[in-house]
Structure formats: C-alpha cells, structure tokens
Design a protein around this motif. Structure first.
Motif, PDB file in Angstrom:
ATOM      1  N   GLU A  58      10.377  38.662 -19.758  1.00 48.81           N
ATOM      2  CA  GLU A  58      10.236  40.088 -20.021  1.00 48.81           C
ATOM      3  C   GLU A  58      10.027  40.261 -21.518  1.00 48.81           C
ATOM      4  O   GLU A  58      10.734  39.676 -22.334  1.00 48.81           O
ATOM      5  N   ASN A 113       7.440  46.610 -20.556  1.00 50.12           N
ATOM      6  CA  ASN A 113       8.050  47.911 -20.256  1.00 50.12           C
ATOM      7  C   ASN A 113       7.114  49.044 -20.660  1.00 50.12           C
ATOM      8  O   ASN A 113       6.584  49.053 -21.771  1.00 50.12           O
ATOM      9  N   SER A 115       6.959  53.205 -21.045  1.00 52.44           N
ATOM     10  CA  SER A 115       7.758  54.436 -21.089  1.00 52.44           C
ATOM     11  C   SER A 115       7.185  55.481 -20.148  1.00 52.44           C
ATOM     12  O   SER A 115       5.970  55.554 -19.968  1.00 52.44           O
ATOM     13  N   GLU A 145       6.543  47.169 -15.906  1.00 57.04           N
ATOM     14  CA  GLU A 145       7.810  47.728 -15.411  1.00 57.04           C
ATOM     15  C   GLU A 145       7.870  49.215 -15.732  1.00 57.04           C
ATOM     16  O   GLU A 145       7.729  49.603 -16.887  1.00 57.04           O
ATOM     17  N   THR A 147      10.010  53.075 -14.980  1.00 53.23           N
ATOM     18  CA  THR A 147      11.258  53.715 -14.543  1.00 53.23           C
ATOM     19  C   THR A 147      11.055  55.216 -14.420  1.00 53.23           C
ATOM     20  O   THR A 147      10.033  55.747 -14.819  1.00 53.23           O
ATOM     21  N   ASP A 175      11.719  49.442 -12.395  1.00 57.54           N
ATOM     22  CA  ASP A 175      12.782  48.988 -13.299  1.00 57.54           C
ATOM     23  C   ASP A 175      14.055  49.813 -13.111  1.00 57.54           C
ATOM     24  O   ASP A 175      14.003  50.948 -12.642  1.00 57.54           O
TER      25      ASP A 175
END
Ligand code: C2E
Ligand code: CA
Ligand code: CA
Ligand code: CA
Length: 275
Positions: A58, A113, A115, A145, A147, A175
């Motif tokens: 990651e 990741n 946002s 990933e 969220t 995530d």
C-alpha cells in the motif's frame, strides 16, 4: 469576574488564532512541497496470508519536511483536500511510486489511496491512466482504495470514474470497511474487487470478542460475495493466525514491518531476490 471573562475570551481568541496560523502555515508549506518533491511515497508490505509471501504494497503519503522531519498524512491530507491540492499531490505520489515499482518483481501489486474529494474530479480516471502510461507501470498491477459515503454525493460521476478505471484493468478496493464511512450499500453501488477491514477491528480481535465477531462477519461477507478481504493493522502473530483461520486473503501491519521509503523497499527486495 467581568475581567476574568474578558481574559478568558482573549485567551480563547489567541489559541484559535494560533491554530489558524498553524493551519495556514501548513497550507503554505504544502503548496510549495509538491513541486519541491517533498511529498513522497512510503510502502507498506501486504502479505498473502495463505502462502506467507509478499503480495505487494500500500502506498502511503509522507511529507519530508525541511524542519519538521517526516510528517504523517493525518497531518496534511485534510489540509490538502481543503486547499484543493489533493489531486496534484496524489498524482505526484503515484508518479514516484509507479516509477519505482515498475522495476520490481512483476508479481507485486500497488494499492493507492484516493480521497473522496478526488471522486468529484471528472478527469480523475484520465489522470491515473496518463500517469500509468507515462511511467510504464501496468494497470493490472494497480489497485485503487476508496472510502466514505461521499461516493453518494455524486454517485453517477463516481460510477463513471470507476468504470473507466476498471476498463483499463485497474482493481477497486473498499477501504476502512466497517468504520461507518463505508457501508453495505457501497458494495452494491460499485464493482469492488476487494474489501479492506479497518485496523480498529483487527487490532483488538484477540482480546475483544465483539471485534473478533465483526472481523469474522466481514470475512464471511467477502466469502459470499467472492471478494477477497485484506486486514490492516496486524501487529502480532496471534492475530495473524486468527485472520488466516477466518479466511482473510491478505494482511498488512507492523508485524511485517513499518512503511518503507523507496530505498528501503529496494534493499528489502534485493535481499528477498525480488528485484
Ligand atoms: P489507511 O488507508 O487506513 O492506511 C493505513 C494506516 O494504518 C497507515 O497510516 C499505516 O501506516 C497504519 N498502519 C498500518 N499497519 C499498522 C499497524 O499494524 N498498527 C498501527 N497502529 N497502524 C498501522 P498512515 O500512513 O499514517 O496513513 C493514515 C491515513 O492517511 C491512511 O489510512 C489514508 O487514509 C491516508 N493516506 C495516506 N496516504 C494517502 C494518499 O496518498 N492519499 C490519500 N488521499 N490519503 C492517504
Ligand atoms: Ca488505505
Ligand atoms: Ca483510509
Ligand atoms: Ca484504515
């Protein structure tokens, strides 16, 4: 008493003022940090829990600050989002991570990741694909990933971004599953390839029966939906064994080591003959 009240006010204003100043300073620093290459990728090992082998990494943002040292993302990602800098920061991290990782063993994957704010950018998929093309990192080794409920702020746009990514062979992970930012409804709204269990459940799974039950339920859910599950925050072998028993496919956490710089990863891979 009146005086004391006024003093308290003055103190309160001062502390708010200081906080605001600190935030502005972070924002100003951050604006310069991206072009100055101070925002760098660190890499956390992800382990295949069945074979025990390294599966990939990651990618985690770090700020190599000239005076503050290595700054963690909790201290600047929010500011970057609010200042409209997250897109630029994200591409800078991906460019460095992809450039480094294209020379590593071709079996190793990268997870980045994204946002929630970035899912409002109609050009997000194009930016990611362009960065892959420019660096020569293969799309099928990349996992994104995501969220949070803000997926639903503009679900149609999120879905079209995700469709473009998946069209290129990029994988999609949900995530922080179980934290309230991700819900069961998300699992149906987007074509996920993987679920990640948040470390808040994993870390307490041995001593806390409720946490263990939640982790187990998520593992069963992944099983029935045919989605492999990654557990984050594995800090000891006892938890690792439990997660393996429950059928988690992948794990990451301090048991396998702290996030590493590019140079540290290269050294580790050379030792394992995975370069
Ligand atoms: P996350 O996506 O949940 O990432 C996992 C975090 O847990 C990382 O913190 C990692 O260092 C930490 N961690 C991993 N294993 C363990 C463990 O065994 N024990 C404990 N106590 N912690 C562990 P980090 O690097 O500070 O990142 C914090 C958050 O910042 C990430 O949480 C992610 O949401 C965000 N972030 C990091 N890099 C980026 C980025 O490039 N873009 C965006 N948008 N967000 C990022
Ligand atoms: Ca993550
Ligand atoms: Ca996260
Ligand atoms: Ca997490």
């Amino acid at each position: 008493a009146k005086n004391a009240g006024r003093n308290r006010h003055a103190w309160f204003d001062q502390s708010m003022e200081r906080e605001l100043q600190a935030r502005n300073e972070t924002e100003r620093g951050l604006r310069a940090a991206v072009p100055a290459h101070q925002i760098v990728p660190y890499f956390e090992s992800q382990i295949d829990l069945v074979t025990g082998r390294l599966a990939g990494f990651e990618v985690l943002a770090r700020w190599e600050h000239p005076t503050r040292g290595l700054v963690s993302p909790d201290q600047f990602i929010r500011v970057a989002e609010e200042a409209g800098l997250i897109g630029e920061l994200s591409v800078a991290i991906m460019r460095q991570a992809f450039t480094a990782a294209r020379d590593w063993n071709p079996a190793l994957t990268l997870s980045v990741n994204i946002s929630p704010a970035q899912l409002k950018d109609a050009w997000l998929a194009q930016k990611i694909i362009k960065t892959l093309t420019e660096t020569g990192f293969p799309a099928n080794r990349l996992e994104v990933e995501i969220t949070e409920s803000s997926l639903f702020e503009n679900l149609a746009l999120s879905q079209s971004i995700v469709a473009s990514l998946k069209n290129q062979g990029i994988k999609l992970a949900l995530d922080d599953f179980g934290t309230g930012y991700s819900s069961l409804a998300h699992l149906r709204a987007l074509p996920f390839d993987r679920i990640k269990i948040d470390k808040s459940f994993v870390a307490s799974a041995v001593e806390n029966p409720e946490s263990a039950a939640i982790v187990n339920a998520i593992a069963r859910l992944g099983d029935s939906l045919n989605l492999p599950v990654t557990a984050e925050g594995i800090e000891d072998a006892g938890i690792e064994a439990r997660l393996r028993q429950m059928g988690c496919a992948r794990g990451q956490g301090y048991l396998y080591g702290r996030p590493m710089s590019i140079a540290q990863v290269r050294r580790m891979l050379a030792e394992k003959r995975l370069l």
